[in-house]
Design a protein around this motif. Structure first.
Motif, PDB file in Angstrom:
ATOM      1  N   GLU A  90       6.226  -9.945  18.065  1.00  0.00           N
ATOM      2  CA  GLU A  90       6.247 -10.627  19.359  1.00  0.00           C
ATOM      3  C   GLU A  90       6.786  -9.706  20.448  1.00  0.00           C
ATOM      4  N   GLN A  91       7.879  -9.014  20.155  1.00  0.00           N
ATOM      5  CA  GLN A  91       8.470  -8.118  21.156  1.00  0.00           C
ATOM      6  C   GLN A  91       7.577  -6.893  21.402  1.00  0.00           C
ATOM      7  N   ALA A  92       6.925  -6.389  20.349  1.00  0.00           N
ATOM      8  CA  ALA A  92       6.030  -5.243  20.509  1.00  0.00           C
ATOM      9  C   ALA A  92       4.833  -5.603  21.383  1.00  0.00           C
ATOM     10  N   ASP A  93       4.295  -6.806  21.179  1.00  0.00           N
ATOM     11  CA  ASP A  93       3.145  -7.244  21.979  1.00  0.00           C
ATOM     12  C   ASP A  93       3.491  -7.287  23.462  1.00  0.00           C
ATOM     13  N   ARG A  94       4.705  -7.681  23.780  1.00  0.00           N
ATOM     14  CA  ARG A  94       5.132  -7.728  25.179  1.00  0.00           C
ATOM     15  C   ARG A  94       5.168  -6.340  25.808  1.00  0.00           C
ATOM     16  N   ARG A  95       5.232  -5.303  24.979  1.00  0.00           N
ATOM     17  CA  ARG A  95       5.277  -3.936  25.484  1.00  0.00           C
ATOM     18  C   ARG A  95       3.957  -3.197  25.268  1.00  0.00           C
ATOM     19  N   GLY A  96       2.921  -3.946  24.925  1.00  0.00           N
ATOM     20  CA  GLY A  96       1.618  -3.328  24.741  1.00  0.00           C
ATOM     21  C   GLY A  96       1.477  -2.564  23.450  1.00  0.00           C
ATOM     22  N   LEU A  97       2.302  -2.873  22.450  1.00  0.00           N
ATOM     23  CA  LEU A  97       2.249  -2.194  21.166  1.00  0.00           C
ATOM     24  C   LEU A  97       1.742  -3.142  20.086  1.00  0.00           C
ATOM     25  N   ARG A  98       1.189  -2.553  19.038  1.00  0.00           N
ATOM     26  CA  ARG A  98       0.753  -3.329  17.882  1.00  0.00           C
ATOM     27  C   ARG A  98       1.625  -2.989  16.680  1.00  0.00           C
ATOM     28  N   VAL A  99       1.624  -3.876  15.696  1.00  0.00           N
ATOM     29  CA  VAL A  99       2.356  -3.647  14.453  1.00  0.00           C
ATOM     30  C   VAL A  99       1.362  -3.652  13.305  1.00  0.00           C
ATOM     31  N   MET A 100       1.374  -2.590  12.497  1.00  0.00           N
ATOM     32  CA  MET A 100       0.512  -2.500  11.326  1.00  0.00           C
ATOM     33  C   MET A 100       1.350  -2.698  10.068  1.00  0.00           C
ATOM     34  N   LEU A 101       0.976  -3.664   9.249  1.00  0.00           N
ATOM     35  CA  LEU A 101       1.670  -3.919   8.001  1.00  0.00           C
ATOM     36  C   LEU A 101       1.000  -3.158   6.867  1.00  0.00           C
ATOM     37  N   PHE A 102       1.806  -2.635   5.961  1.00  0.00           N
ATOM     38  CA  PHE A 102       1.254  -1.993   4.760  1.00  0.00           C
ATOM     39  C   PHE A 102       2.162  -2.323   3.587  1.00  0.00           C
ATOM     40  N   THR A 103       1.659  -2.145   2.395  1.00  0.00           N
ATOM     41  CA  THR A 103       2.436  -2.438   1.196  1.00  0.00           C
ATOM     42  C   THR A 103       2.731  -1.148   0.444  1.00  0.00           C
ATOM     43  N   ALA A 104       3.762  -1.200  -0.388  1.00  0.00           N
ATOM     44  CA  ALA A 104       4.127  -0.053  -1.217  1.00  0.00           C
ATOM     45  C   ALA A 104       4.897  -0.580  -2.421  1.00  0.00           C
ATOM     46  N   THR A 105       4.766   0.114  -3.538  1.00  0.00           N
ATOM     47  CA  THR A 105       5.413  -0.335  -4.764  1.00  0.00           C
ATOM     48  C   THR A 105       6.863   0.119  -4.869  1.00  0.00           C
ATOM     49  N   GLY A 106       7.272   1.042  -4.018  1.00  0.00           N
ATOM     50  CA  GLY A 106       8.636   1.564  -4.059  1.00  0.00           C
ATOM     51  C   GLY A 106       8.796   2.642  -3.008  1.00  0.00           C
ATOM     52  N   PRO A 107       9.995   3.249  -2.897  1.00  0.00           N
ATOM     53  CA  PRO A 107      10.250   4.251  -1.863  1.00  0.00           C
ATOM     54  C   PRO A 107       9.285   5.437  -1.892  1.00  0.00           C
ATOM     55  N   GLU A 108       8.976   5.957  -3.077  1.00  0.00           N
ATOM     56  CA  GLU A 108       8.088   7.118  -3.142  1.00  0.00           C
ATOM     57  C   GLU A 108       6.671   6.754  -2.704  1.00  0.00           C
ATOM     58  N   ASP A 109       6.221   5.570  -3.099  1.00  0.00           N
ATOM     59  CA  ASP A 109       4.906   5.116  -2.666  1.00  0.00           C
ATOM     60  C   ASP A 109       4.902   4.864  -1.157  1.00  0.00           C
ATOM     61  N   GLU A 110       6.021   4.384  -0.632  1.00  0.00           N
ATOM     62  CA  GLU A 110       6.111   4.162   0.811  1.00  0.00           C
ATOM     63  C   GLU A 110       6.007   5.487   1.558  1.00  0.00           C
ATOM     64  N   ILE A 111       6.610   6.536   1.018  1.00  0.00           N
ATOM     65  CA  ILE A 111       6.507   7.864   1.635  1.00  0.00           C
ATOM     66  C   ILE A 111       5.056   8.341   1.635  1.00  0.00           C
ATOM     67  N   ARG A 112       4.332   8.079   0.538  1.00  0.00           N
ATOM     68  CA  ARG A 112       2.914   8.454   0.514  1.00  0.00           C
ATOM     69  C   ARG A 112       2.133   7.700   1.588  1.00  0.00           C
ATOM     70  N   GLN A 113       2.505   6.449   1.817  1.00  0.00           N
ATOM     71  CA  GLN A 113       1.849   5.680   2.876  1.00  0.00           C
ATOM     72  C   GLN A 113       2.198   6.260   4.254  1.00  0.00           C
ATOM     73  N   PHE A 114       3.446   6.705   4.422  1.00  0.00           N
ATOM     74  CA  PHE A 114       3.818   7.359   5.682  1.00  0.00           C
ATOM     75  C   PHE A 114       2.875   8.524   5.975  1.00  0.00           C
ATOM     76  N   ALA A 115       2.692   9.372   4.964  1.00  0.00           N
ATOM     77  CA  ALA A 115       1.862  10.557   5.148  1.00  0.00           C
ATOM     78  C   ALA A 115       0.417  10.182   5.468  1.00  0.00           C
ATOM     79  N   ARG A 116      -0.090   9.179   4.760  1.00  0.00           N
ATOM     80  CA  ARG A 116      -1.481   8.766   4.984  1.00  0.00           C
ATOM     81  C   ARG A 116      -1.679   8.222   6.390  1.00  0.00           C
ATOM     82  N   LEU A 117      -0.780   7.369   6.827  1.00  0.00           N
ATOM     83  CA  LEU A 117      -0.914   6.752   8.149  1.00  0.00           C
ATOM     84  C   LEU A 117      -0.674   7.772   9.256  1.00  0.00           C
ATOM     85  N   ARG A 118       0.238   8.710   9.022  1.00  0.00           N
ATOM     86  CA  ARG A 118       0.467   9.760  10.026  1.00  0.00           C
ATOM     87  C   ARG A 118      -0.735  10.682  10.127  1.00  0.00           C
TER      88      ARG A 118
END
Length: 348
Positions: A90-118
């Protein structure tokens, strides 16, 4: 249907050129303050919103934040992060930003998602939740110069004021201290603390609030305070067993301060109406049964996270590089919500 206002409409109302309006939207620092104020007033009057797709093409930024969608949990307090996601979106929308949700099985998988999205330029930065001791996610983001902010402090490492680690957190110690003071004010002297195992840094912070209030006012010595503590996973049945074991050990318990509403409900099922209990998170369950609880102001957390990530607000998500030293973290004060509890049955 009326046509949406355009940049030309804003310029006409403000009495400036289209380019000036564009400068106010994209590079406000180069516009004279009095001119910027006229344009901003016209934007507010017309309800103008910049075209997000055009801005993304122009700036080569996605105007998108990535955040992990945590797995479903059974604890009553598991809804907390869902409420934070709603506030952040809600607050991001007020500033013209979007929020993208993603899933991960744990911290290491989350880091892999960071790299992919970046690498895919899908997001400009990340919001992290559920920080913990030796969190590898923040190390990776810092090493790769990716903007981020955490909902939670950098526990267990010497970077509480590291300029590269932006963070927002709720002062759990203050919240539980207020809850314990409330129970002491009500006439209790032996206020027990029902918390999580010590591996949870957030729980340790809340435990310190209880300890500070008890040391200041209860008149009990260190050994007596140690005996008034019980630990449980964030589960109602486990919490009931923990508080039952504490009482059966012979320790006097006049009231219970808890690290979550899940723990508080577990305690209530054992102590019934005879012992006052205060929870933490102010979940819908707390409201339904009349349980006093500490509320985390999640709108303030979301606003704080975006303020830190956006810096001066003129160039989108920029992260720590544009943040002044005094604006690299924010500690939000919670509030105690006091209720008259509804009757609840005691477990046999």
């Amino acid at each position: 249907m009326s046509q949406l206002p355009t940049v030309l409409d804003v310029g006409r109302v403000a009495g400036v050129s289209r380019q000036t309006v564009s400068n106010v939207l994209n590079s406000p620092q180069i516009v004279k303050p009095e001119t910027r104020q006229k344009v901003e007033a016209a934007i507010a009057q017309l309800g103008y919103r910049p075209h997000a797709s055009a801005r993304r093409l122009r700036t080569q930024k996605s105007s998108t934040l990535g955040i992990r969608l945590d797995p479903m949990t059974n604890g009553i307090s598991g809804s907390l992060l869902d409420r934070f996601l709603h506030a952040l979106t809600e607050q991001a929308d007020r500033r013209g930003l979007r929020v993208m949700l993603f899933t991960a099985t744990g911290p290491e998988d989350e880091i892999r998602q960071f790299a992919r999205l970046r690498d895919g330029a899908d997001v400009d930065g990340f919001v992290l939740t559920a920080t913990f001791v030796d969190d590898p996610r923040t190390e990776w983001l810092i090493e790769n110069n990716v903007p981020f902010v955490t909902f939670g402090r950098p526990w267990g490492i010497d970077d509480m004021n590291d300029p590269r680690h932006l963070w927002v957190d709720v002062d759990g110690r203050s919240g539980v201290r207020d809850a314990t003071d409330h129970l002491l004010d009500g006439g209790a002297s032996h206020v027990a603390f029902l918390g999580w195992p010590t591996k949870f840094s957030t729980g340790d912070d809340r435990r310190r609030g209880w300890r500070e209030a008890m040391e200041a006012r209860s008149g009990l010595d260190a050994a007596q305070l140690d005996a008034l503590q019980a630990d449980s996973e964030d589960d109602v049945a486990a919490a009931s067993q923990a508080i039952r074991s504490l009482i059966e050990s012979g320790v006097r318990v006049d009231a219970v301060a808890c690290a979550s509403d899940s723990l508080a409900l577990g305690a209530l099922l054992v102590v019934g109406a005879e012992v006052s209990v205060v929870g933490y998170d102010n979940t819908p369950v707390a409201g339904a049964i009349g349980l006093s609880s500490v509320e985390q102001p999640l709108d303030e957390v979301a606003v704080g996270a975006l303020d830190l990530l956006l810096g001066d607000g003129s160039h989108g998500i920029v992260g720590w590089e544009s943040s002044s030293p005094e604006r690299r973290h924010r500690l939000v004060t919670p509030r105690l919500v006091v209720r008259e509890r509804s009757p609840i049955g005691r477990l046999a």
